[in-house]
Design a protein around this motif. Structure first.
Motif, PDB file in Angstrom:
ATOM      1  N   GLN A  31      49.035  39.527  -9.000  1.00  0.00           N
ATOM      2  CA  GLN A  31      47.539  39.877  -8.952  1.00  0.00           C
ATOM      3  C   GLN A  31      46.904  39.484 -10.311  1.00  0.00           C
ATOM      4  O   GLN A  31      45.976  38.721 -10.552  1.00  0.00           O
ATOM      5  N   LEU A  32      47.680  40.072 -11.280  1.00  0.00           N
ATOM      6  CA  LEU A  32      47.162  39.894 -12.844  1.00  0.00           C
ATOM      7  C   LEU A  32      47.130  38.398 -13.016  1.00  0.00           C
ATOM      8  O   LEU A  32      46.309  37.893 -13.770  1.00  0.00           O
ATOM      9  N   ARG A  33      48.241  37.751 -12.602  1.00  0.00           N
ATOM     10  CA  ARG A  33      48.421  36.198 -12.955  1.00  0.00           C
ATOM     11  C   ARG A  33      46.998  35.441 -12.255  1.00  0.00           C
ATOM     12  O   ARG A  33      46.536  34.665 -12.897  1.00  0.00           O
ATOM     13  N   ARG A  34      46.768  35.607 -11.102  1.00  0.00           N
ATOM     14  CA  ARG A  34      45.558  34.943 -10.464  1.00  0.00           C
ATOM     15  C   ARG A  34      44.230  35.458 -11.110  1.00  0.00           C
ATOM     16  O   ARG A  34      43.290  34.689 -11.205  1.00  0.00           O
ATOM     17  N   ILE A  35      44.219  36.825 -11.496  1.00  0.00           N
ATOM     18  CA  ILE A  35      42.920  37.093 -12.214  1.00  0.00           C
ATOM     19  C   ILE A  35      42.851  36.454 -13.524  1.00  0.00           C
ATOM     20  O   ILE A  35      41.555  36.006 -13.957  1.00  0.00           O
ATOM     21  N   ARG A  36      43.823  36.209 -14.375  1.00  0.00           N
ATOM     22  CA  ARG A  36      43.891  35.774 -15.615  1.00  0.00           C
ATOM     23  C   ARG A  36      43.572  34.082 -15.448  1.00  0.00           C
ATOM     24  O   ARG A  36      42.721  33.701 -16.394  1.00  0.00           O
ATOM     25  N   LYS A  37      43.860  33.599 -14.473  1.00  0.00           N
ATOM     26  CA  LYS A  37      43.681  32.166 -14.217  1.00  0.00           C
ATOM     27  C   LYS A  37      42.267  31.901 -13.922  1.00  0.00           C
ATOM     28  O   LYS A  37      41.821  30.930 -14.410  1.00  0.00           O
ATOM     29  N   ALA A  93      38.861  44.768 -20.782  1.00  0.00           N
ATOM     30  CA  ALA A  93      38.729  46.218 -20.054  1.00  0.00           C
ATOM     31  C   ALA A  93      38.848  45.940 -18.468  1.00  0.00           C
ATOM     32  O   ALA A  93      38.659  45.026 -18.084  1.00  0.00           O
ATOM     33  N   MET A  94      39.897  46.690 -17.915  1.00  0.00           N
ATOM     34  CA  MET A  94      40.139  46.719 -16.562  1.00  0.00           C
ATOM     35  C   MET A  94      40.022  48.092 -15.797  1.00  0.00           C
ATOM     36  O   MET A  94      40.461  49.005 -16.569  1.00  0.00           O
ATOM     37  N   LEU A  95      39.538  48.107 -14.734  1.00  0.00           N
ATOM     38  CA  LEU A  95      39.482  49.104 -13.819  1.00  0.00           C
ATOM     39  C   LEU A  95      40.423  48.877 -12.749  1.00  0.00           C
ATOM     40  O   LEU A  95      40.198  47.858 -11.799  1.00  0.00           O
ATOM     41  N   ASP A  96      41.111  49.746 -12.031  1.00  0.00           N
ATOM     42  CA  ASP A  96      42.030  49.757 -11.052  1.00  0.00           C
ATOM     43  C   ASP A  96      41.482  50.929  -9.904  1.00  0.00           C
ATOM     44  O   ASP A  96      41.593  52.116 -10.386  1.00  0.00           O
ATOM     45  N   VAL A  97      41.025  50.635  -8.925  1.00  0.00           N
ATOM     46  CA  VAL A  97      40.457  51.354  -7.925  1.00  0.00           C
ATOM     47  C   VAL A  97      41.841  51.782  -6.815  1.00  0.00           C
ATOM     48  O   VAL A  97      42.313  51.107  -6.285  1.00  0.00           O
ATOM     49  N   GLY A  98      42.091  53.063  -6.962  1.00  0.00           N
ATOM     50  CA  GLY A  98      43.387  53.453  -6.392  1.00  0.00           C
ATOM     51  C   GLY A  98      44.546  53.128  -7.163  1.00  0.00           C
ATOM     52  O   GLY A  98      45.605  52.567  -6.717  1.00  0.00           O
ATOM     53  N   VAL A 101      50.907  46.831 -16.380  1.00  0.00           N
ATOM     54  CA  VAL A 101      51.047  45.378 -16.637  1.00  0.00           C
ATOM     55  C   VAL A 101      50.139  44.568 -17.101  1.00  0.00           C
ATOM     56  O   VAL A 101      50.486  43.479 -17.910  1.00  0.00           O
ATOM     57  N   SER A 102      48.941  45.056 -17.055  1.00  0.00           N
ATOM     58  CA  SER A 102      47.743  44.142 -17.556  1.00  0.00           C
ATOM     59  C   SER A 102      47.818  44.108 -19.037  1.00  0.00           C
ATOM     60  O   SER A 102      47.244  43.202 -19.650  1.00  0.00           O
ATOM     61  N   GLU A 103      48.108  45.176 -19.645  1.00  0.00           N
ATOM     62  CA  GLU A 103      48.138  45.393 -20.885  1.00  0.00           C
ATOM     63  C   GLU A 103      46.645  45.133 -21.569  1.00  0.00           C
ATOM     64  O   GLU A 103      46.239  44.741 -22.620  1.00  0.00           O
ATOM     65  N   ALA A 104      45.669  45.653 -20.757  1.00  0.00           N
ATOM     66  CA  ALA A 104      44.502  45.679 -21.041  1.00  0.00           C
ATOM     67  C   ALA A 104      44.023  46.521 -22.152  1.00  0.00           C
ATOM     68  O   ALA A 104      44.686  47.601 -22.488  1.00  0.00           O
ATOM     69  N   ASP A 105      43.072  46.046 -23.041  1.00  0.00           N
ATOM     70  CA  ASP A 105      42.643  46.866 -24.251  1.00  0.00           C
ATOM     71  C   ASP A 105      42.148  48.258 -23.855  1.00  0.00           C
ATOM     72  O   ASP A 105      42.436  49.456 -24.203  1.00  0.00           O
ATOM     73  N   GLU A 106      41.345  48.279 -22.569  1.00  0.00           N
ATOM     74  CA  GLU A 106      40.638  49.602 -21.835  1.00  0.00           C
ATOM     75  C   GLU A 106      41.150  49.601 -20.661  1.00  0.00           C
ATOM     76  O   GLU A 106      40.900  48.745 -20.046  1.00  0.00           O
ATOM     77  N   LYS A 107      41.732  50.674 -20.434  1.00  0.00           N
ATOM     78  CA  LYS A 107      42.267  50.871 -19.102  1.00  0.00           C
ATOM     79  C   LYS A 107      41.591  52.125 -18.247  1.00  0.00           C
ATOM     80  O   LYS A 107      41.497  52.931 -18.773  1.00  0.00           O
ATOM     81  N   PHE A 108      40.824  51.716 -17.165  1.00  0.00           N
ATOM     82  CA  PHE A 108      40.329  52.622 -16.510  1.00  0.00           C
ATOM     83  C   PHE A 108      40.856  52.617 -15.112  1.00  0.00           C
ATOM     84  O   PHE A 108      41.288  51.908 -14.396  1.00  0.00           O
ATOM     85  N   ALA A 109      40.474  53.876 -14.351  1.00  0.00           N
ATOM     86  CA  ALA A 109      41.189  54.331 -13.152  1.00  0.00           C
ATOM     87  C   ALA A 109      40.485  55.014 -12.483  1.00  0.00           C
ATOM     88  O   ALA A 109      39.970  56.064 -12.856  1.00  0.00           O
ATOM     89  N   VAL A 125      36.105  39.356 -12.764  1.00  0.00           N
ATOM     90  CA  VAL A 125      36.717  38.950 -11.515  1.00  0.00           C
ATOM     91  C   VAL A 125      36.858  40.221 -10.784  1.00  0.00           C
ATOM     92  O   VAL A 125      37.468  41.468 -11.391  1.00  0.00           O
ATOM     93  N   LEU A 126      36.453  40.284  -9.440  1.00  0.00           N
ATOM     94  CA  LEU A 126      36.636  41.385  -8.732  1.00  0.00           C
ATOM     95  C   LEU A 126      37.895  40.867  -7.614  1.00  0.00           C
ATOM     96  O   LEU A 126      37.834  39.657  -7.026  1.00  0.00           O
ATOM     97  N   TYR A 127      38.815  41.594  -7.600  1.00  0.00           N
ATOM     98  CA  TYR A 127      40.075  41.256  -6.578  1.00  0.00           C
ATOM     99  C   TYR A 127      40.189  42.339  -5.632  1.00  0.00           C
ATOM    100  O   TYR A 127      40.686  43.460  -6.040  1.00  0.00           O
ATOM    101  N   ALA A 128      40.215  42.097  -4.642  1.00  0.00           N
ATOM    102  CA  ALA A 128      40.649  42.914  -3.445  1.00  0.00           C
ATOM    103  C   ALA A 128      41.708  42.571  -2.688  1.00  0.00           C
ATOM    104  O   ALA A 128      41.596  41.476  -2.033  1.00  0.00           O
ATOM    105  N   GLU A 129      42.375  43.378  -2.348  1.00  0.00           N
ATOM    106  CA  GLU A 129      43.578  42.853  -1.290  1.00  0.00           C
ATOM    107  C   GLU A 129      44.019  44.184  -0.361  1.00  0.00           C
ATOM    108  O   GLU A 129      44.097  45.437  -0.599  1.00  0.00           O
ATOM    109  N   VAL A 130      43.993  43.920   0.956  1.00  0.00           N
ATOM    110  CA  VAL A 130      44.056  44.542   2.090  1.00  0.00           C
ATOM    111  C   VAL A 130      45.171  44.459   2.894  1.00  0.00           C
ATOM    112  O   VAL A 130      45.448  43.109   2.962  1.00  0.00           O
ATOM    113  N   PRO A 131      46.009  45.062   3.640  1.00  0.00           N
ATOM    114  CA  PRO A 131      46.843  44.635   4.614  1.00  0.00           C
ATOM    115  C   PRO A 131      46.002  44.122   5.892  1.00  0.00           C
ATOM    116  O   PRO A 131      44.929  44.347   6.352  1.00  0.00           O
ATOM    117  N   CYS A 132      46.756  43.270   6.713  1.00  0.00           N
ATOM    118  CA  CYS A 132      46.227  42.905   7.935  1.00  0.00           C
ATOM    119  C   CYS A 132      45.872  44.142   8.781  1.00  0.00           C
ATOM    120  O   CYS A 132      46.967  44.888   9.021  1.00  0.00           O
TER     121      CYS A 132
END
Length: 319
Positions: free
Chosen positions: A134-140, A147-152, A161-169, A231-238
């Motif tokens: 996921q991080l590879r696709r976001i960086r691309k 700054a990164m926010l991870d929801v859930g 993994v992101s090594e972001a300067d600011e990490k929010f959750a 970038v907003l990246y959302a992934e869900v199961p089928c």
């Protein structure tokens, strides 16, 4: 040395007893009640059609979720639990990690040491591999992540993994907080999410746990909070069970997505759509329903039953 056959027999006996106890509980306790006019007037948050079908919840092992209903949209195949008969927020604060993870008692130092080892536990290896992808696709698409926010966020696989300067959750499971503290992540709530700006917002298998009324407002809030170029990246199961039988555990999901439903939702956010389709093959056994209530247009990008439906959208640089 213990007989492995005896150990397997004990394991199966314990599982059988658990299922018998669940069966007794479901038989002896009445179902929850819903007001018919209320559930007849619910519109799909993805495509705006009125939900047309109703089913029982496809439960696997949870007495709580076995008592829920699911409404289904014939337009895009989306499904939603209209209202839970228990407090969903309380469930995630107290029960979720214990019922579904069984590893939140491990001290953070030991937890992350196991993650970094040459032979990490299989579940950790899988979560970290998914986060890296996921991080590879976001960086691309979006470049550097300040700054990164991870929801859930859980215990913070992707943030670490992101090594972001600011990490929010955003994370309601109280058992995960010590891991987020350990990696220097700041835990925020929906009330304060717009006070910050983010280069990346990740929703990895978290949206399917939202209450349906919160789905679109929260996504719009996140889209607004993105920095220009973010970038907003959302992934869900089928979860299009009105179309396919995925033969997999569903609870505690309260929302059930098809590729078409997720794409329709993404178009409402005012972002540049990059992709909205399954990005990985499913290792689950999938069967066609004999009488589906929804079918995507044959040959369309939505005519896929593969796994990990993914929406990637970017805020314009001048946004």
């Amino acid at each position: 040395m213990p007989d492995p056959n005896e150990a397997e027999i004990r394991r199966l006996s314990a599982r059988l007893q658990k299922m018998q106890d669940l069966q007794t509980e479901l038989r002896d306790e009445p179902l929850a009640f819903w007001n018919v006019p209320d559930i007849q007037s619910v519109d799909c948050p993805c495509c705006d059609q009125t939900m047309s079908h109703i089913s029982s919840y496809p439960f696997h092992s949870s007495a709580k979720f076995a008592r829920q209903l699911v409404l289904w949209c014939q337009g895009c195949g989306f499904g939603l639990v209209p209202d839970t008969s228990f407090s969903l927020s309380d469930y995630y604060r107290t029960e979720y990690a214990i019922d579904n993870r069984n590893d939140r008692a491990i001290p953070p130092e030991d937890y992350f040491a196991a993650m970094d080892s040459a032979d990490p536990p299989r579940n950790l290896k899988r979560y970290v591999a998914r986060a890296k992808d996921q991080l590879r696709r976001i960086r691309k698409i979006g470049g550097e992540i300040g700054a990164m926010l991870d929801v859930g966020a859980g215990p913070g696989y992707a943030l670490r993994v992101s090594e972001a300067d600011e990490k929010f959750a955003i994370e309601y499971d109280k058992h995960s907080r010590k891991y987020l503290d350990h990696i220097g992540a700041r835990v925020i709530d929906w009330d304060t999410v717009e006070k910050h700006g983010y280069d990346a917002v990740l929703l990895s298998h978290s949206m399917e746990h939202f209450e349906y009324r919160d789905l679109l407002p929260r996504l719009k809030m996140l889209a607004k909070s993105l920095n220009p170029g973010g970038v907003l990246y959302a992934e869900v199961p089928c979860g299009g069970l009105g179309w396919k039988n995925y033969n997999s555990k569903q609870e505690p999901h309260t929302l059930f997505f098809t590729p078409e439903a997720l794409f329709s939702l993404g178009r409402k956010l005012g972002l540049k759509m990059i992709i909205g389709k399954p990005l990985a093959r499913s290792n689950k056994h999938i069967e066609d329903l004999e009488n589906p209530i929804y079918e995507p247009e044959p040959g369309s990008p939505f005519d896929s039953s593969e796994g990990r439906i993914t929406l990637i959208a970017r805020k314009p640089e001048d946004g």
